[in-house]
Design an enzyme around this catalytic site. Structure first.
Site, PDB file in Angstrom:
ATOM      1  N   CYS A 150       4.786  24.954  10.987  1.00  0.00           N
ATOM      2  CA  CYS A 150       4.865  23.675  11.712  1.00  0.00           C
ATOM      3  C   CYS A 150       4.879  22.462  10.788  1.00  0.00           C
ATOM      4  O   CYS A 150       5.033  21.345  11.246  1.00  0.00           O
ATOM      5  CB  CYS A 150       3.701  23.554  12.672  1.00  0.00           C
ATOM      6  N   GLN A 200      -6.543   4.966  10.713  1.00  0.00           N
ATOM      7  CA  GLN A 200      -6.811   6.254  10.067  1.00  0.00           C
ATOM      8  C   GLN A 200      -6.884   7.353  11.125  1.00  0.00           C
ATOM      9  O   GLN A 200      -7.557   7.178  12.141  1.00  0.00           O
ATOM     10  CB  GLN A 200      -8.127   6.185   9.298  1.00  0.00           C
ATOM     11  N   TYR A 260      -2.927  -4.371   1.920  1.00  0.00           N
ATOM     12  CA  TYR A 260      -2.492  -3.241   2.757  1.00  0.00           C
ATOM     13  C   TYR A 260      -3.575  -2.992   3.820  1.00  0.00           C
ATOM     14  O   TYR A 260      -4.112  -1.903   3.933  1.00  0.00           O
ATOM     15  CB  TYR A 260      -2.286  -1.965   1.935  1.00  0.00           C
ATOM     16  N   CYS A 286      -4.122   7.762  -0.620  1.00  0.00           N
ATOM     17  CA  CYS A 286      -3.860   9.025   0.073  1.00  0.00           C
ATOM     18  C   CYS A 286      -2.958   9.916  -0.777  1.00  0.00           C
ATOM     19  O   CYS A 286      -2.494  10.949  -0.317  1.00  0.00           O
ATOM     20  CB  CYS A 286      -3.255   8.773   1.450  1.00  0.00           C
TER      21      CYS A 286
HETATM   22  N1  SAH Z   1      -6.315  -0.390   5.138  1.00  0.00           N
HETATM   23  C1  SAH Z   1      -5.826   0.050   6.413  1.00  0.00           C
HETATM   24  C2  SAH Z   1      -4.393   0.587   6.369  1.00  0.00           C
HETATM   25  C3  SAH Z   1      -4.026   1.502   5.246  1.00  0.00           C
HETATM   26  S1  SAH Z   1      -2.453   2.306   5.395  1.00  0.00           S
HETATM   27  C4  SAH Z   1      -6.763   1.093   7.002  1.00  0.00           C
HETATM   28  O1  SAH Z   1      -7.630   1.625   6.328  1.00  0.00           O
HETATM   29  O2  SAH Z   1      -6.652   1.356   8.197  1.00  0.00           O
HETATM   30  C5  SAH Z   1      -1.383   1.341   4.468  1.00  0.00           C
HETATM   31  C6  SAH Z   1      -0.955   0.070   5.161  1.00  0.00           C
HETATM   32  O3  SAH Z   1      -0.076  -0.615   4.280  1.00  0.00           O
HETATM   33  C7  SAH Z   1      -0.184   0.267   6.457  1.00  0.00           C
HETATM   34  O4  SAH Z   1      -0.784  -0.503   7.473  1.00  0.00           O
HETATM   35  C8  SAH Z   1       1.228  -0.259   6.135  1.00  0.00           C
HETATM   36  O5  SAH Z   1       1.850  -0.885   7.239  1.00  0.00           O
HETATM   37  C9  SAH Z   1       0.939  -1.245   5.034  1.00  0.00           C
HETATM   38  N2  SAH Z   1       2.036  -1.539   4.091  1.00  0.00           N
HETATM   39  C10 SAH Z   1       3.027  -0.702   3.663  1.00  0.00           C
HETATM   40  N3  SAH Z   1       3.792  -1.298   2.746  1.00  0.00           N
HETATM   41  C11 SAH Z   1       3.286  -2.551   2.575  1.00  0.00           C
HETATM   42  C12 SAH Z   1       3.646  -3.641   1.744  1.00  0.00           C
HETATM   43  N4  SAH Z   1       4.680  -3.581   0.909  1.00  0.00           N
HETATM   44  N5  SAH Z   1       2.897  -4.763   1.813  1.00  0.00           N
HETATM   45  C13 SAH Z   1       1.828  -4.839   2.653  1.00  0.00           C
HETATM   46  N6  SAH Z   1       1.448  -3.832   3.463  1.00  0.00           N
HETATM   47  C14 SAH Z   1       2.154  -2.705   3.432  1.00  0.00           C
END
Ligand code: SAH
Length: 448
Positions: free
Chosen positions: A77, A279, A307, A404
């Site tokens: 899967c 998450q 991010y 990650c």
């Molecule tokens: N810190 C948050 C999200 C982490 S995931 C948490 O813990 O819930 C990574 C995040 O980065 C996502 O929300 C995605 O939309 C964002 N992201 C991806 N590329 C980006 C970029 N170039 N600039 C800013 N954010 C970005």
């Protein structure tokens, strides 16, 4: 060694994707579904210059770490890779993988802290995106493919998700609902997308459709609400008319309830919209954020959370910190972050929509500095330029990097070390039991 050879192989290692590896005549041989400690008869399928791929024919001596796999679609899967080995061993392998990345890719000679294992290794996910097969059943795409492996009762998902899949499958059959066909880019229903607030028990159901409408909507809404009257708080259509692999389109239409659900993480109420990142393992994300807060020592500090998604990391620290600035590229997530800040009564937060590297430059132009910077990028890691801006312009005392993907973390760790920071400590945290994924939180300190 040649194709179609049968060899006896001892499995001594595992790849980042979870495949077993043994060495034969100086070559690495990758054999899926084997475990470290197995002795196996292997059929060679493909031979390259320095490595080969094989298939497990017969287990001659089973690894002591083996357990009985209990899933009929395991290894087909595209999800789990470790259901045949004990969870304790899986954690050890993940910790080792993170260490190897930091040592070999990052060229940093520092051992990790002990991995923090997951509280539970089943039913831990709060999000599923099921493609629909041509026979109207839900499942998952096979690895590196768009073939749907039917499975509506994945044991990593909450039990309500299986019940919802079945209700929707019955509705598809009863009303002969038009199903999307990727090859011809025709038909309507593409994916069933489910989310659950684990703390609140709120559930969101999203039908991803190739079009603006879904026939017999009223009937399925009624069926779902009959089954989960308390839990389902939002039913939506997501419009995706594109002929691409991207699951979600940009437009959502509410069929029932709110346009979001709510969950609680680190005592912060968070609003989760279909397009916002959250998450997938809430309980372990809480532990991850607490570790990040401990590394950041954020009390009275000015934080920049790059991010930031719906702002969860920064908001979980906002009651202690002096100020929090979050940056995120998805507009809907930024809106959620702003509403989350208001709903939790925080007045010391600011959220900016934009690319992290560009927004960081803009913040520098504004004269912003930071005491602690949190980085939580997607798998590809941070752009070099962003790391330079962080180190040279924000120049915080500490950088806390949540990753990650240990390989890109290691690459960025080397970059940060070249920019006047030192990796002080890092801890793998298992947010994704049974799969090949592992999260890591790393603390960097400014040298001078
Ligand atoms: N810190 C948050 C999200 C982490 S995931 C948490 O813990 O819930 C990574 C995040 O980065 C996502 O929300 C995605 O939309 C964002 N992201 C991806 N590329 C980006 C970029 N170039 N600039 C800013 N954010 C970005």
């Amino acid at each position: 060694m040649q194709k179609n050879d049968e060899i006896i192989l001892e499995i001594t290692d595992v790849t980042a994707e979870g495949s077993g590896v043994g060495r034969y005549e100086g070559m690495a041989v990758f054999v899926p579904l084997t475990a470290v400690g197995d002795k196996a008869k292997v059929l060679i399928l493909k031979v390259k210059k320095s490595y080969a791929y094989g298939k497990l024919l017969e287990l001659l001596e089973a690894s002591p770490y083996r357990i009985e796999n209990d899933c009929p679609v395991f290894a087909r899967c595209g999800g789990c890779v470790s259901r045949h080995i004990s969870y304790v061993k899986e954690c050890e392998l993940k910790e080792n993988h993170v260490k190897n990345c930091i040592n070999r890719i990052g060229k940093i000679d520092l051992l990790p802290q002990k991995i923090i294992p997951a509280l539970k290794s089943e039913c831990y996910r709060n999000k599923a995106q099921y493609p629909v097969s041509q026979s109207g059943k839900f499942g998952f795409f096979a690895t590196h493919s768009h073939r749907v492996i039917e499975c509506n009762n994945c044991s990593l998902q909450p039990t309500e998700f299986s019940a919802i899949c079945e209700i929707v499958e019955r509705w598809i059959a009863k009303y002969n609902i038009s199903l999307y066909n990727e090859e011809t880019h025709s038909g309507v229903l593409r994916h069933l997308y489910l989310r659950k607030g684990e703390k609140t028990n709120e559930i969101m159901v999203v039908f991803v459709v190739n079009g603006e409408k879904l026939s017999h909507c009223e009937e399925i809404v009624a069926e779902l609400l009959k089954a989960f009257p308390e839990e389902i708080k939002s039913i939506q259509l997501n419009v995706n008319r594109e002929d691409t692999n991207v699951i979600l389109g940009e437009k959502c239409v509410v069929l029932f309830g709110e346009d979001h659900i709510t969950d609680i993480i680190c005592d912060v109420k968070v609003r989760i919209s279909p397009l916002s990142f959250y998450q997938v393992n809430r309980d372990m994300a809480e532990i991850l954020y607490k570790k990040a807060a401990q590394y950041g020592r954020v009390e009275g500090k000015k934080i920049i959370d790059l991010y930031c998604g719906t702002g969860t990391i920064g908001l979980s620290m906002a009651s202690l910190a002096k100020k929090v600035i979050g940056v995120e590229i998805i507009g809907a997530a930024v809106e959620d972050a702003k509403i989350n800040a208001l709903a939790n009564g925080f007045k010391n937060t600011e959220f900016i929509c934009g690319d992290a590297a560009d927004a960081a430059k803009e913040l520098v132009r504004r004269g912003e500095k930071a005491d602690v910077v949190f980085l939580d990028p997607p798998r590809k890691g941070c752009e070099k330029q962003l790391l330079q801006t962080v180190a040279n312009d924000f120049s915080p005392e500490r950088v806390v990097y949540i990753s990650c993907d240990p390989a890109t973390l290691a690459r960025d760790a080397a970059e940060l070390q070249g920019l006047g920071y030192i990796l002080k400590e890092y801890t793998p945290v298992d947010l994704f039991p049974r799969t090949a994924h592992v999260e890591t939180v790393a603390l960097f300190e400014r040298i001078s």
